[in-house]
Scaffold this motif. Structure first.
Motif, PDB file in Angstrom:
ATOM      1  N   GLY A 212      42.221  -3.480  36.774  1.00 48.32           N
ATOM      2  CA  GLY A 212      43.287  -4.331  36.267  1.00 48.32           C
ATOM      3  C   GLY A 212      42.938  -5.074  35.000  1.00 48.32           C
ATOM      4  N   ASN A 213      41.750  -4.832  34.474  1.00 46.50           N
ATOM      5  CA  ASN A 213      41.319  -5.504  33.247  1.00 46.50           C
ATOM      6  C   ASN A 213      41.728  -4.710  32.013  1.00 46.50           C
ATOM      7  N   ALA A 214      41.982  -5.420  30.944  1.00 45.23           N
ATOM      8  CA  ALA A 214      42.245  -4.745  29.675  1.00 45.23           C
ATOM      9  C   ALA A 214      40.971  -4.050  29.215  1.00 45.23           C
ATOM     10  N   ALA A 215      41.102  -2.795  28.843  1.00 42.13           N
ATOM     11  CA  ALA A 215      39.934  -2.018  28.447  1.00 42.13           C
ATOM     12  C   ALA A 215      40.300  -1.129  27.273  1.00 42.13           C
ATOM     13  N   SER A 216      39.281  -0.683  26.574  1.00 42.86           N
ATOM     14  CA  SER A 216      39.488   0.261  25.478  1.00 42.86           C
ATOM     15  C   SER A 216      38.706   1.531  25.779  1.00 42.86           C
ATOM     16  N   GLY A 217      39.217   2.639  25.285  1.00 45.93           N
ATOM     17  CA  GLY A 217      38.551   3.912  25.517  1.00 45.93           C
ATOM     18  C   GLY A 217      38.877   4.896  24.418  1.00 45.93           C
ATOM     19  N   VAL A 218      38.064   5.950  24.354  1.00 45.73           N
ATOM     20  CA  VAL A 218      38.232   6.982  23.329  1.00 45.73           C
ATOM     21  C   VAL A 218      38.105   8.348  23.979  1.00 45.73           C
ATOM     22  N   LEU A 219      39.020   9.237  23.639  1.00 40.57           N
ATOM     23  CA  LEU A 219      38.950  10.627  24.079  1.00 40.57           C
ATOM     24  C   LEU A 219      38.774  11.524  22.866  1.00 40.57           C
ATOM     25  N   THR A 220      37.794  12.431  22.939  1.00 38.59           N
ATOM     26  CA  THR A 220      37.642  13.477  21.931  1.00 38.59           C
ATOM     27  C   THR A 220      37.690  14.825  22.651  1.00 38.59           C
ATOM     28  N   GLY A 221      37.532  15.885  21.888  1.00 38.17           N
ATOM     29  CA  GLY A 221      37.560  17.221  22.474  1.00 38.17           C
ATOM     30  C   GLY A 221      36.357  17.541  23.327  1.00 38.17           C
ATOM     31  N   LEU A 227      36.275   2.360  28.587  1.00 41.27           N
ATOM     32  CA  LEU A 227      36.882   2.054  29.885  1.00 41.27           C
ATOM     33  C   LEU A 227      35.898   1.375  30.835  1.00 41.27           C
ATOM     34  N   GLY A 228      34.974   0.617  30.277  1.00 41.01           N
ATOM     35  CA  GLY A 228      34.029  -0.119  31.102  1.00 41.01           C
ATOM     36  C   GLY A 228      32.845   0.688  31.581  1.00 41.01           C
ATOM     37  N   ASN A 247      45.642  -0.738  35.122  1.00 37.66           N
ATOM     38  CA  ASN A 247      46.815  -1.598  35.029  1.00 37.66           C
ATOM     39  C   ASN A 247      46.558  -2.840  34.170  1.00 37.66           C
ATOM     40  N   GLY A 248      45.632  -2.723  33.233  1.00 37.04           N
ATOM     41  CA  GLY A 248      45.452  -3.752  32.219  1.00 37.04           C
ATOM     42  C   GLY A 248      46.116  -3.312  30.925  1.00 37.04           C
ATOM     43  N   ALA A 249      46.116  -4.196  29.949  1.00 35.60           N
ATOM     44  CA  ALA A 249      46.685  -3.857  28.636  1.00 35.60           C
ATOM     45  C   ALA A 249      45.645  -3.072  27.856  1.00 35.60           C
ATOM     46  N   ASP A 250      45.556  -1.782  28.164  1.00 35.08           N
ATOM     47  CA  ASP A 250      44.514  -0.940  27.594  1.00 35.08           C
ATOM     48  C   ASP A 250      44.839  -0.542  26.158  1.00 35.08           C
ATOM     49  N   LEU A 251      43.779  -0.298  25.403  1.00 34.61           N
ATOM     50  CA  LEU A 251      43.892   0.285  24.068  1.00 34.61           C
ATOM     51  C   LEU A 251      43.112   1.590  24.099  1.00 34.61           C
ATOM     52  N   PHE A 252      43.839   2.706  23.989  1.00 35.31           N
ATOM     53  CA  PHE A 252      43.199   4.008  24.147  1.00 35.31           C
ATOM     54  C   PHE A 252      43.438   4.846  22.906  1.00 35.31           C
ATOM     55  N   ASN A 253      42.358   5.444  22.420  1.00 39.35           N
ATOM     56  CA  ASN A 253      42.390   6.200  21.177  1.00 39.35           C
ATOM     57  C   ASN A 253      42.098   7.667  21.463  1.00 39.35           C
ATOM     58  N   VAL A 254      43.054   8.534  21.179  1.00 33.48           N
ATOM     59  CA  VAL A 254      42.850   9.977  21.304  1.00 33.48           C
ATOM     60  C   VAL A 254      42.481  10.498  19.919  1.00 33.48           C
ATOM     61  N   GLY A 268      49.183   2.874  33.048  1.00 28.11           N
ATOM     62  CA  GLY A 268      49.403   1.979  34.180  1.00 28.11           C
ATOM     63  C   GLY A 268      50.716   1.231  34.077  1.00 28.11           C
ATOM     64  N   ASN A 269      50.838   0.174  34.894  1.00 27.13           N
ATOM     65  CA  ASN A 269      52.095  -0.573  34.961  1.00 27.13           C
ATOM     66  C   ASN A 269      52.241  -1.631  33.870  1.00 27.13           C
ATOM     67  N   VAL A 270      51.133  -1.946  33.200  1.00 26.87           N
ATOM     68  CA  VAL A 270      51.157  -2.933  32.126  1.00 26.87           C
ATOM     69  C   VAL A 270      51.206  -2.213  30.787  1.00 26.87           C
ATOM     70  N   ALA A 271      51.910  -2.785  29.846  1.00 28.53           N
ATOM     71  CA  ALA A 271      52.062  -2.153  28.533  1.00 28.53           C
ATOM     72  C   ALA A 271      50.692  -1.918  27.887  1.00 28.53           C
TER      73      ALA A 271
END
Length: 277
Positions: A212-221, A227-228, A247-254, A268-271
């Protein structure tokens, strides 16, 4: 009836014809331990080798049931060696179980081709695995492999092998009694986890929906980071990658995706914010 094991082993190793599921099997040796159960399941109590490797083997027979099981208090410990678990069928390690080696920990299911009807393995790992590295392998059939955690200092590889396999990663992932990967997180991935989908059409599911915490993550090929996680998830030969964010306010970079992989991200349920480059 149970037949005596006929295996070539080191002269100093301890060979046991294991009693199977009738009781927990425990063994201690000053050197190495080789346990061969050639009919039925192998339920582990405490297995300790002070000065050598531990090898627990269940050949694949015509009928199912060549399973290695570790309960909540089970311990396999090689003070000065490696640990190998080879199961003809399934492997289960409960929460609370510990597999610890100074060398590599190798866990394999669906080993051999003795089944009358080809059946994939369920490899369900919820306990602690510690070693210089760990290798988890499926066989040539359609296996399901679940892993809840990777310990810091134990880089781990999952090799799906052949077949159309399903690999479930998350703190609440299970392969048994049914495949499930929901409500958990990936902060339990404390080192590099490498997932090789093998030669079949493999699905990799990564679950962070319980965070439920806001987290950041990165996806590459080739990798999932952030994401912690203290580590990362490296992947290759994956047909479908399914990532469920928390369900946190995640920032995810593809940043990129693998050309041969269908990649799907569930929010998740949070923007949250997803940036696609």
């Amino acid at each position: 009836r149970r037949r005596p094991a006929t295996r070539s082993i080191d002269a100093d190793a301890l060979a046991i014809a294991a009693p199977g599921s009738a009781a927990f099997l425990s063994a201690t040796a000053r050197t190495g331990i080789t346990i061969v159960d050639d009919a039925g399941a192998l339920d582990i109590g405490t297995v300790i080798a002070v000065g050598g490797d531990i090898a627990l083997t269940l050949p694949d027979l015509a009928n199912p049931g060549e399973d290695v099981s570790l309960g909540a208090t089970s311990l396999i410990h090689a003070d000065a060696g490696a640990i190998t678990l080879d199961a003809g069928d399934n492997v289960f390690a409960a929460v609370g179980s510990v597999i610890q080696a100074s060398g590599t920990v190798t866990i394999a299911g669906d080993v051999g081709e003795g089944d009358l009807v080809p059946t994939g393995a369920l490899i369900d790992l919820r306990g602690v695995i510690r070693g210089s590295s760990a290798l988890i392998s499926g066989g040539g059939d359609n296996d399901t492999i679940s892993l809840t955690n990777v310990g810091t200092g134990t880089p781990t590889t999952i090799d799906a092998g052949g077949g159309n396999d399903t690999i479930l990663i998350g703190s609440k992932a299970t392969a048994f009694p049914s495949a499930s990967d929901s409500g958990g997180g990936v902060s339990t991935i404390g080192d590099v986890l490498t997932v090789d989908g093998g030669t079949g059409s493999t699905i990799l599911e990564v679950d962070d929906t319980g965070d439920g915490n806001a987290a950041s993550g990165v996806l590459t090929g080739t990798a999932l980071t952030g994401l912690g996680m203290g580590g990362s998830i490296q992947y290759r030969n994956i047909a479908t990658l399914e990532l469920a964010l928390g369900n946190g306010a995640d920032l995810f970079n593809v940043q990129s995706t693998a050309a041969a992989t269908i990649s799907a991200i569930t929010l998740g349920n949070v923007a949250s914010t997803v940036l696609v480059q």
